[in-house]
Design a protein around this motif. Structure first.
Motif, PDB file in Angstrom:
ATOM      1  N   GLY A  96      -6.658  50.955  31.409  1.00 36.93           N
ATOM      2  CA  GLY A  96      -6.394  52.333  31.006  1.00 36.93           C
ATOM      3  C   GLY A  96      -7.362  53.341  31.604  1.00 36.93           C
ATOM      4  N   PHE A 121      -4.605  59.717  20.349  1.00 39.59           N
ATOM      5  CA  PHE A 121      -4.151  58.376  20.702  1.00 39.59           C
ATOM      6  C   PHE A 121      -2.629  58.261  20.635  1.00 39.59           C
ATOM      7  CE2 PHE A 121      -8.251  55.773  19.760  1.00 39.59           C
ATOM      8  CZ  PHE A 121      -8.893  56.466  20.778  1.00 39.59           C
ATOM      9  N   ARG A 122      -2.009  59.013  19.750  1.00 38.50           N
ATOM     10  CA  ARG A 122      -0.542  58.974  19.664  1.00 38.50           C
ATOM     11  C   ARG A 122       0.089  59.525  20.942  1.00 38.50           C
ATOM     12  NH1 ARG A 122      -1.940  60.503  14.400  1.00 38.50           N
ATOM     13  NH2 ARG A 122      -1.656  62.705  14.895  1.00 38.50           N
ATOM     14  N   ALA A 156      -0.234  56.996  23.887  1.00 35.36           N
ATOM     15  CA  ALA A 156       0.744  55.913  23.832  1.00 35.36           C
ATOM     16  C   ALA A 156       2.028  56.283  24.564  1.00 35.36           C
ATOM     17  CB  ALA A 156       1.045  55.548  22.382  1.00 35.36           C
ATOM     18  N   LEU A 157       2.276  57.586  24.753  1.00 34.81           N
ATOM     19  CA  LEU A 157       3.482  58.052  25.441  1.00 34.81           C
ATOM     20  C   LEU A 157       3.263  58.258  26.930  1.00 34.81           C
ATOM     21  CD1 LEU A 157       4.535  60.834  22.884  1.00 34.81           C
ATOM     22  CD2 LEU A 157       5.391  58.475  22.985  1.00 34.81           C
ATOM     23  N   ARG A 159      -6.794  46.984  12.079  1.00 35.34           N
ATOM     24  CA  ARG A 159      -7.211  46.913  13.484  1.00 35.34           C
ATOM     25  C   ARG A 159      -8.559  46.229  13.625  1.00 35.34           C
ATOM     26  NH1 ARG A 159      -5.740  51.596  17.037  1.00 35.34           N
ATOM     27  NH2 ARG A 159      -3.909  50.202  17.145  1.00 35.34           N
ATOM     28  N   PRO A 175      -5.075  49.584  21.121  1.00 38.67           N
ATOM     29  CA  PRO A 175      -3.960  50.152  21.902  1.00 38.67           C
ATOM     30  C   PRO A 175      -4.038  49.736  23.364  1.00 38.67           C
ATOM     31  CG  PRO A 175      -5.584  51.838  21.346  1.00 38.67           C
ATOM     32  CD  PRO A 175      -5.963  50.628  20.573  1.00 38.67           C
ATOM     33  N   PRO A 176      -2.895  49.709  24.058  1.00 35.52           N
ATOM     34  CA  PRO A 176      -2.863  49.213  25.438  1.00 35.52           C
ATOM     35  C   PRO A 176      -3.769  49.969  26.402  1.00 35.52           C
ATOM     36  CG  PRO A 176      -0.645  49.337  24.535  1.00 35.52           C
ATOM     37  CD  PRO A 176      -1.547  49.999  23.536  1.00 35.52           C
ATOM     38  N   PHE A 177      -4.044  51.256  26.143  1.00 36.54           N
ATOM     39  CA  PHE A 177      -4.887  52.018  27.062  1.00 36.54           C
ATOM     40  C   PHE A 177      -6.370  51.736  26.870  1.00 36.54           C
ATOM     41  CE2 PHE A 177      -3.671  54.729  23.477  1.00 36.54           C
ATOM     42  CZ  PHE A 177      -4.908  55.027  22.937  1.00 36.54           C
ATOM     43  N   ASN A 200      -8.024  45.917  24.748  1.00 33.96           N
ATOM     44  CA  ASN A 200      -6.721  45.268  24.879  1.00 33.96           C
ATOM     45  C   ASN A 200      -6.659  44.464  26.172  1.00 33.96           C
ATOM     46  OD1 ASN A 200      -3.754  45.143  25.746  1.00 33.96           O
ATOM     47  ND2 ASN A 200      -3.553  45.907  23.660  1.00 33.96           N
TER      48      ASN A 200
END
Length: 290
Positions: free
Chosen positions: A4, A90-91, A94-95, A175, A269-271, A275
């Motif tokens: 990320g 962070f939301r 995710a996009l 988490r 989260p993936p970024f 992760n």
């Protein structure tokens, strides 16, 4: 496997940052693009991509770089919002595509740095942006200051097919992530990994190996991901830093990465490089089994 906040793909054109004539050409370029920000957060268009606007001539600018000859800028924003927790953004991340996250991350980190260094650290006189937004020059003593990143180690301790994960008090419910901490003066990456694991979890480690790195724009760190071999699995938790810690096996890590609601923890989260660190550890364990 991508990391990320990397892969922006812009030519930063460092050699042009002091070329006033070329920078003026870039500002006047018919296709020059200005990154739209809400305070320091990204503004997305209807398709979840970074929103860009034409220059209007009144902004103080940071030159981000060139893409196929088109100049890209970010506004230099004066804000009191520096250092705030980033959970809300962070939301949006995710996009976003990895490329967009990388471009925005650089813009955010630079804006944080400018707002934290309005005055010279040597003589305390006001400092002004120069070098196309990649430095500040003191109006008093003439000292030049440049953006810095803080090195942070983030690591997995592994013991008999399990890895050590922990959660901080402010994490979303469920988490867990890799442990992390700042590298201190006079300390190597390997020493920082060993010290942080001992301080926060009471776990002694050896055989520290580097995995990957990631810029982290909250406010401006370089995350250095490592894996280390633990000597034992007893945990002595520093409750001022962490709320809980636990050892998780390969099946638990894979379930969390897959988003399984029955997983023993909610994955980072993936970024986040935590992760990536878990995914690479999982892939390594699978190769060793095959």
């Amino acid at each position: 496997m991508s990391v990320g906040f990397t892969g922006a793909g812009l030519d930063r054109a460092d050699h042009l940052r002091l070329d006033a004539a070329r920078l003026a050409e870039f500002v006047g370029h018919a296709e020059a693009r200005l990154l739209r920000l809400a305070e320091l957060d990204p503004v997305l268009d209807g398709e979840g991509r970074l929103d860009w606007a034409p220059l209007n001539g009144s902004e103080e600018l940071i030159f981000l770089g060139l893409e196929e000859g088109v100049p890209h800028f970010a506004p230099l924003i004066r804000t009191e919002a520096i250092g705030r927790r980033a959970w809300g953004v962070f939301r949006l991340l995710a996009l976003m595509s990895p490329r967009d996250a990388a471009i925005w991350g650089a813009a955010r980190a630079l804006n944080e740095w400018h707002n934290r260094h309005r005055y010279c650290g040597i003589c305390s006189a006001p400092a002004a942006s120069f070098r196309a937004g990649w430095g500040r020059k003191c109006s008093g003593c003439g000292a030049e200051h440049f953006p810095r990143v803080d090195p942070v180690v983030i690591m997995l301790a592994e013991y008999e097919g399990r890895v050590l994960l922990a959660r901080q008090h402010q994490y979303p419910e469920g988490r867990y992530s890799a442990l992390a901490g700042f590298v201190e003066p006079g300390e190597s990456i390997e020493e920082a990994v060993a010290r942080e694991l001992m301080e926060e979890a009471g776990v002694a480690v050896s055989n520290v190996r580097y995995v990957a790195s990631q810029p982290w724009p909250f406010p401006g760190s370089l995350m250095i991901a490592c894996v280390a071999r633990a000597e034992a699995d007893a945990i002595r938790l520093d409750t001022t830093e962490l709320e809980d810690a636990m050892w998780v096996d390969l099946a638990g890590v894979e379930a969390a990465l897959a988003g399984d609601p029955q997983a023993p923890f909610l994955a980072p989260p993936p970024f986040a490089i935590a992760n990536t660190l878990l995914a690479r550890w999982s892939a390594e364990q699978q190769r060793e089994r095959d």
